[in-house]
Structures are given as structure tokens and as C-alpha cells.
Scaffold this active site. Structure first.
Site, PDB file in Angstrom:
ATOM      1  N   ASP A 135       4.511  -5.314   1.606  1.00 40.61           N
ATOM      2  CA  ASP A 135       3.972  -4.347   2.897  1.00 40.61           C
ATOM      3  C   ASP A 135       4.943  -3.595   3.402  1.00 40.61           C
ATOM      4  OD1 ASP A 135       2.262  -4.280   5.618  1.00 40.61           O
ATOM      5  OD2 ASP A 135       1.143  -5.994   4.670  1.00 40.61           O
ATOM      6  N   ASP A 191       6.789   0.589   0.062  1.00 40.94           N
ATOM      7  CA  ASP A 191       5.730   1.730   0.444  1.00 40.94           C
ATOM      8  C   ASP A 191       5.181   1.965  -0.883  1.00 40.94           C
ATOM      9  OD1 ASP A 191       4.266   3.889   0.751  1.00 40.94           O
ATOM     10  OD2 ASP A 191       5.641   4.834   2.224  1.00 40.94           O
ATOM     11  N   VAL A 192       3.884   1.669  -1.081  1.00 39.52           N
ATOM     12  CA  VAL A 192       3.277   1.712  -2.527  1.00 39.52           C
ATOM     13  C   VAL A 192       3.297   3.499  -2.951  1.00 39.52           C
ATOM     14  CG1 VAL A 192       2.058  -0.396  -2.363  1.00 39.52           C
ATOM     15  CG2 VAL A 192       0.972   1.887  -1.546  1.00 39.52           C
ATOM     16  N   ASN A 245      -4.123  -3.652  -3.266  1.00 34.46           N
ATOM     17  CA  ASN A 245      -5.148  -3.474  -1.836  1.00 34.46           C
ATOM     18  C   ASN A 245      -4.680  -2.598  -0.869  1.00 34.46           C
ATOM     19  OD1 ASN A 245      -6.548  -5.030   0.370  1.00 34.46           O
ATOM     20  ND2 ASN A 245      -4.283  -5.108   1.144  1.00 34.46           N
ATOM     21  N   TYR A 284      -9.953   9.929   3.218  1.00 40.10           N
ATOM     22  CA  TYR A 284     -10.283   8.365   2.913  1.00 40.10           C
ATOM     23  C   TYR A 284     -11.248   8.311   1.834  1.00 40.10           C
ATOM     24  CZ  TYR A 284     -11.318   3.424   3.723  1.00 40.10           C
ATOM     25  OH  TYR A 284     -11.533   2.345   3.492  1.00 40.10           O
TER      26      TYR A 284
END
Length: 266
Positions: free
Chosen positions: A47, A69-70, A96, A162
Site C-alpha cells: 500500500d 507504489d504499483v 487491487n 478511470y
């Protein structure tokens, strides 16, 4: 058969499962992590919220909880190195992580905000899958569950970054299901709808401001577009993830499962 027997059958195979959950210290990710932990899964979560990570470590002391941070390849690599060491392998990835992104007319959107939304919501899923797949293959197979959205099947005015990211997740999911099926890796997407919580409240607030109506009016507009006329609890998304990882979901792959009360349009 009792309710307990039914639940036990549906969740058979979760005990001892080694699972990574991205953005797993808060919101839907936390609900997923808690549900899996309740059935005996072993967890590694990442996270970007340090406060949420600290709370997660207290609640789940046996789990790995690391900042990552993905969208950052180096941070993803460091996290998966740590997850592999902590878990001793990997059986499932829950992709996710995502952000709401900017709300606005396309001509007014900041390109940097567009890129950030795509980088986290889509490229981040690629970066995590890229590291998870060799580990899943080494385990003899496993599962990837990727979080899309109702916005991944409906166009979403004023939320184009988004929606574009979530449509992309569907394409990534279906492609990986075909690519990885021969390695006994199942890949599915979940499409939550209007999920209860602060994030949805922020979306409704921003959309209300964009269109010049009150929060209550915009909330009613959203609910009237759902056949069941209600928001979805985070727990319902979490139990769907558990089902897909369980033995009951052993032959489900390449699917986009809506958990949304039947969102008719956005």
C-alpha cells in the site's frame, strides 16, 4: 447441509494459500485481505498509505505489509522479492490497486493526471503480474484476480481516465487467461459497482460539483441506475475473491464478474 457446511465447502482450499494483495491495507483491499485471512490464507500486502500499513501490521502480525507504489517498477520488484521471501512462494495475486483519477471534461483534463490514473490502474497490474507469474508457475499454478469496475463495461462521462484503465484491465485479464491457462493459472476480473465507503462518497461529490447538482441528487441518480437500488458492501467483493481462489472456482477463468447489483449504466 448447514450454513457452516456450505461456507466450508465454498472456501475449501484457502487455508495456507499464499496471497499477495495490492493496496491491501485499506478499502476493498483490506476487506479482501481480512476475508482471506479469516479462512487461513497467508498474506503479503502493499500500500502507499503508511498509516493504513501500520494499522494492518497490528491487526495481522503474521502478514507482510510493505509500502509500494504499483506504478513504480523498482518498488514493485522490491515488494515481490520480500513477499516471496516471507511467503516462500505464491499461489495467488489480487491486483487491487487503483485510483479514482480526475473528474472533468476531456478537454479540461490534466495529461499528468490521466497518466497517473492509467499508470496505477492498468500498468501497475501489468508490473505486478509480470513478477507474480513466474512464482505462480513455480508453484504449479494458481490464480490472478484483477479489479476492474462497472466502468470497465460502461462508458463513463467525465471519468474517462478511470474508465479507460478499467476497460484495459478486462483486456489484460482475458489475454492473460489465454496465455497462462496451460500453466494452470486462472485469471479473472471482478467488476465492482457502486461500493460503499469514502472513495465512492468522493466520486459522488466530485460528479455532483461537475454537473451542478447536490450530493443527494447525484447519489439518487447513481442508485437509480442500479437494478437492486443499493450500493455494494466491500465484503461482497471480498467473498467473491475468496470464491474465485477456492476449489469452487477451480474451473473459472477468463471471466469478468460483476458484483454491482446490476449496474445498468453509468
Amino acid at each position: 447441509m448447514s450454513d457452516a457446511d456450505v461456507a466450508g465447502n465454498l472456501n475449501a482450499g484457502l487455508a495456507g494459500l499464499r496471497v499477495v494483495v495490492t493496496a491491501g491495507a485499506g478499502g476493498i483491499g483490506l476487506a479482501i485481505a481480512a476475508e482471506l485471512a479469516a479462512h487461513g490464507a497467508r498474506l503479503a500486502v502493499c500500500d502507499v498509505d503508511e498509516g493504513a500499513l501500520a494499522a494492518f501490521r497490528k491487526a495481522f502480525p503474521d502478514a507482510l505489509a510493505q509500502r509500494a507504489d504499483v506504478s513504480d517498477e523498482g518498488e514493485v520488484d522490491a515488494f515481490f522479492d520480500a513477499a516471496g521471501a516471507h511467503l516462500g512462494g505464491l499461489d495467488a495475486l489480487i491486483n487491487n490497486a487503483g485510483i479514482a483519477g480526475p473528474t472533468g471534461a476531456v478537454e479540461d483534463l490534466d495529461p499528468a493526471a490521466w497518466r497517473r490514473c492509467i499508470d496505477i490502474g492498468l500498468t501497475g497490474q501489468f508490473l505486478c503480474a509480470r513478477r507474480a507469474v513466474p512464482m505462480l508457475k513455480a508453484a504449479g499454478g494458481g490464480a490472478i484476480v484483477s479489479m476492474s469496475s462497472a466502468a470497465g463495461k460502461h462508458g463513463y462521462a467525465y471519468r474517462t481516465p478511470y474508465s479507460a484503465a478499467k476497460f484495459g484491465v478486462i483486456g489484460l485479464t482475458q489475454s492473460l487467461a489465454k496465455e497462462l491457462g496451460p500453466a494452470n493459472i486462472r485469471v479473472n476480473a471482478i467488476l465492482p459497482g457502486i461500493v460503499e465507503g469514502p472513495r465512492m462518497e468522493g466520486v459522488i461529490r466530485d460528479r455532483a460539483a461537475q454537473t451542478g447538482v447536490s450530493y443527494a441528487e447525484m447519489e439518487a441518480t447513481y442508485l437509480n441506475r442500479i437494478s437492486l437500488r443499493r450500493m455494494v458492501p466491500q465484503h461482497d467483493v471480498a467473498t467473491t475473491v475468496a470464491f474465485l481462489l477456492s476449489r469452487a472456482g477451480a474451473n473459472i477463468s477468463g471471466q469478468s464478474l460483476a458484483v454491482d447489483g446490476n449496474v445498468e449504466t453509468l
